[in-house]
Design a protein around this motif. Structure first.
Motif, PDB file in Angstrom:
ATOM      1  N   UNK A 168       1.540  -1.368   0.131  1.00 41.05           N
ATOM      2  CA  UNK A 168       0.221  -0.802   0.609  1.00 41.05           C
ATOM      3  C   UNK A 168       1.188   1.640  -0.312  1.00 41.05           C
ATOM      4  N   UNK A 169       0.409   2.095   0.489  1.00 40.35           N
ATOM      5  CA  UNK A 169       1.167   3.617   0.111  1.00 40.35           C
ATOM      6  C   UNK A 169       1.143   4.144   1.412  1.00 40.35           C
ATOM      7  N   UNK A 170       1.557   3.216   2.541  1.00 48.09           N
ATOM      8  CA  UNK A 170       1.883   2.904   3.640  1.00 48.09           C
ATOM      9  C   UNK A 170       0.853   2.576   4.925  1.00 48.09           C
ATOM     10  N   UNK A 171      -0.274   2.116   4.982  1.00 49.04           N
ATOM     11  CA  UNK A 171      -0.897   1.255   6.039  1.00 49.04           C
ATOM     12  C   UNK A 171      -0.867   0.056   6.003  1.00 49.04           C
ATOM     13  N   UNK A 172      -0.421  -0.260   7.043  1.00 48.47           N
ATOM     14  CA  UNK A 172      -0.030  -1.832   7.223  1.00 48.47           C
ATOM     15  C   UNK A 172      -1.367  -2.348   6.504  1.00 48.47           C
TER      16      UNK A 172
END
Length: 775
Positions: free
Chosen positions: A761-765
């Protein structure tokens, strides 16, 4: 003069957001489409020529941002643009080119810029045959023949020349009994505005005003009459050096025939305001000493003129009561925002500005509305069977126009009419016939194309995913969030002029937290509080059953539990409450409850450090709630953990939080690469896969910084199918940031299992998906 004639299925007149979305929708749905725009760029009031930034329902409601074509555009612009966006005056030409790129990349769509409508030809009383246009700077007379015409000109130029009935000005109170209608009808309309933008030069820059401008000499004109100059903006973050919507003039000029007079007058006043800031304002002249004008508009942003009468006339009662329309094709949620007639020439500005934009007032209670449905029949002419309209010229009263006129709303109205036009042509029906006979097909197509409708969910019989069994690699559960819970919200900002937060989150009024419920009972809930006094404090707490995340009611809502919490003196403490709720005593399955704490000025309910997806909060404004501070989560706990992000949510029929989270999220602690799988008892044939990821809908466009990619959105993903006993990769995508993606397979495949794997993703775990469709 060169003469040309061309034939199309759909001819859209007007290239603002309504017209642009109408044209793209019609073309994508198979109709040969022309779009005629009298300016060199698309976007209308949102373009770099006018620079009114796009507003919509998310200004007032969490997760209410408009989706579909407008969402694609705004996501793309934020991902491409180096410059931050703020209030009016801040749009640059990256936005123009984002729209132009989509237009040039859309099959079936032909673009006619710098082209004005001169004449309308009719076959008979109820049918338009063609429009005659003039291409500026080219000496070309262009006749465009069509089967359906869509008037998105703002002024209703096509409808007027086609002989359609229209209204202008204010209706009297007696006509429809609208709360904001005046006692007597009038020709008053909302005015037009010019914007400017200034730049910090790093050294003092003088400004010498021309003699012909309007000279302001009285500070009370600004500070006591609802024309705020945002004096703190220059100091804090250099974001408010322009964008004053209240530089507005309409009556006594005619907004249609005297538009150029209005432009000249607005220029005089706009430069007069800048002269006041630079040379006269006791505080601002020092703050702005290093600032120089970078840009000043010369195309007025118009708010109101003709409103074409349709098969249905929307009144103010419809949005205020959230009327349910069978023919809904869009939704709204901006407040009833009626600007004071005369603008700068009136004694004072609009009521909200005069109040200093209070979030709790009698005016706010009377004007807040939505989200509410918008019907197709208010966009079909009652007088001409092949003419539609979208934008500010739709069939609405003056009071109702106060809410439907904002560009986020008009954009999805445009997609609604463009889709309806294409379906009418495909099925050989007139516009009234398609509205009466095929409205379900129109609505299902709008959902498939990324739109959201309040009272319609995906039940497309062609969507094979609805018949599948769903499972995921893992599943997130929710135990609540606290002040130290870490969220991934990089680039998600608050828009200053809508900022509601006080210096603390003290319970100065009732506040509520929406909690998503799965299929499990709730034994206990907790809240994270500070008691700022030296005595034990008591707070009444209630749990209510609510219909959806926009159910702001509390009087008359079903109360599931009530208690009085006891809070000892001291900071930062969890206070627990055994509620013992289950389905037998009213707890919903896969829905929402709301945890309300009532007023106590000595107690502070702390906000969470993470925005839990689909779980936001509101506060009491008197007889109802409204969103609290842009869409955040308060600190709360729930036990046992709720299974509210299950894989089955991807076929719930909704692609945003609404009556449930409608979202699958993987367990962020799982070591397995997250995937979600569809299986069928009997093999199916699949040629297209359509995906909707989370992101970009919680807040308005203004809340997202430059080069923004939503952290929740899938960046790299692949889709596989089980073929001949082995997983075969059908396609792989890298670097995605768009919310909705449609993938046509290279060849039709037959399978009984299909798997989407989200590699990053663009950062979400957690990986997350709202919807997966198969055709």
């Amino acid at each position: 003069m060169k003469v040309r004639t061309e034939k199309f299925d759909v001819v859209v007149c007007g290239g603002g957001l309504a017209g642009f979305c109408a044209a793209v929708a019609a073309a994508r749905n198979g109709s040969k489409t022309a779009i005629v725009q009298d300016r060199p760029v698309f976007g209308g009031n949102s373009s770099s020529e006018v620079r009114v930034t796009t507003h919509g329902s998310a200004a007032f409601h969490s997760y209410a941002r408009e989706t579909g074509i407008i969402s694609e555009l705004l996501i793309e612009e934020r991902a491409r643009n180096h410059e931050e966006i703020n209030e009016n005056g801040w749009t640059n030409s990256v936005w123009d080119m984002t729209m132009y790129d989509m237009a040039m990349s859309t099959p079936n769509l032909e673009v006619f810029l710098n082209t004005t409508v001169q004449k309308v030809n009719k076959l008979n009383e109820r049918t338009v045959d063609s429009i005659v246009c003039h291409i500026l700077n080219a000496e070309v007379e262009l006749t465009l023949q069509g089967k359906v015409f869509i008037d998105c000109t703002g002024d209703g130029i096509v409808a007027d020349q086609a002989g359609c009935e229209w209204r202008i000005g204010e209706e009297s109170y007696d006509e429809f009994k609208e709360p904001h209608a005046p006692k007597e009808a009038s020709m008053n309309v909302m005015g037009s505005s010019l914007h400017f933008k200034a730049i910090d030069m790093g050294k003092p820059v003088p400004y010498e005003a021309p003699d012909w401008i309007n000279h302001y000499e009285d500070a009370s004109f600004f500070y006591k009459h609802g024309r705020p100059l945002e004096t703190t903006g220059f100091k804090e973050n250099d974001r408010y050096r322009g964008g004053y919507w209240w530089i507005e003039i309409g009556i006594p000029w005619d907004t249609i025939h005297e538009n150029e007079d209005i432009r000249h007058e607005l220029t005089r006043h706009t430069l007069g305001v800048w002269d006041w800031i630079k040379n006269k304002d006791p505080e601002l002249k020092e703050i702005a000493k290093n600032y120089a004008l970078e840009w000043i508009g010369q195309v007025p942003g118009k708010r109101e003129s003709r409103r074409i009468m349709g098969r249905y006339l929307m009144t103010e009662h419809d949005p205020l009561t959230k009327k349910d329309f069978k023919d809904e094709v869009a939704f709204g949620g901006w407040n009833v925002d009626l600007h004071t007639p005369g603008g700068l020439l009136a004694p004072s500005s609009e009521p909200a500005a005069m109040e200093g934009y209070k979030v709790v007032s009698d005016f706010q209670r009377k004007t807040l509305c939505g989200p509410y449905a918008i019907p197709l029949n208010m966009m079909i002419s009652k007088d001409v069977d092949n003419l539609m309209m979208a934008g500010r010229n739709v069939s609405a009263t003056h009071a109702a126009l106060g809410t439907v006129r904002v560009m986020g709303t008009t954009a999805i109205m445009g997609q609604g009419v463009g889709t309806a036009a294409a379906i009418a042509i495909n099925q050989g029906l007139t516009l009234p016939e398609v509205a009466d006979q095929q409205i379900d097909i129109i609505k299902q197509q709008l959902l498939r194309d990324g739109c959201f409708l309040l009272n319609t969910k995906n039940n497309d019989p062609k969507d094979l995913a609805l018949k599948a069994k769903i499972k995921g690699s893992s599943e997130a559960s929710c135990t609540g969030v606290g002040p130290n819970t870490i969220g991934v919200h990089k680039g998600l900002m608050f828009w200053k002029t809508q900022h509601q937060t006080a210096k603390s989150d003290k319970l100065t009024e009732r506040r509520g937290q929406w909690i998503a419920v799965g299929t499990k009972p709730i034994d206990k809930v907790g809240v994270y509080l500070t008691n700022n006094s030296n005595e034990v404090q008591h707070v009444v707490s209630k749990i209510l059953k609510v219909d959806d995340i926009w159910d702001y009611s509390y009087e008359g809502s079903k109360e599931l539990a009530e208690t009085t919490l006891e809070i000892a003196p001291g900071e930062s403490q969890w206070v627990q409450w055994e509620v013992n709720l289950n389905q037998s005593n009213g707890l919903p399955n896969n829905g929402y409850i709301r945890l309300d704490l009532l007023k106590n000025d000595d107690v502070e309910w702390h906000r969470a450090g993470k925005i839990e997806p689909g779980q936001v909060c509101g506060f009491d404004i008197g007889d109802r709630m409204r969103r609290y501070d842009h869409g955040i989560s308060m600190s709360y706990s729930v036990s046992p953990a709720q299974n509210c992000y299950s894989p089955e949510n991807i076929i719930s029929g909704y692609t945003r939080p609404y009556r449930h989270t409608n979202l699958w999220r993987s367990d962020e602690n799982s070591l397995e690469v997250p995937w979600i799988e569809l299986s069928w008892d009997v093999a199916v044939n699949i040629s297209q896969v359509e995906l909707t990821f989370p992101g970009n809908i919680l807040r308005e466009y203004h809340a997202y910084e430059s080069f923004y990619r939503d952290s929740q959105c899938a960046k790299d993903y692949s889709v596989e199918a089980m073929i001949d006993g082995e997983w075969k990769e059908l396609f792989k995508v890298q670097g995605n940031y768009q919310r909705q993606r449609k993938h046509q397979l290279k060849e039709n495949i037959q399978t009984d299992r299909l798997r989407l794997t989200i590699h990053s993703t663009h950062g979400d775990p957690s990986a997350a998906v709202y919807e997966l469709r198969c055709y």
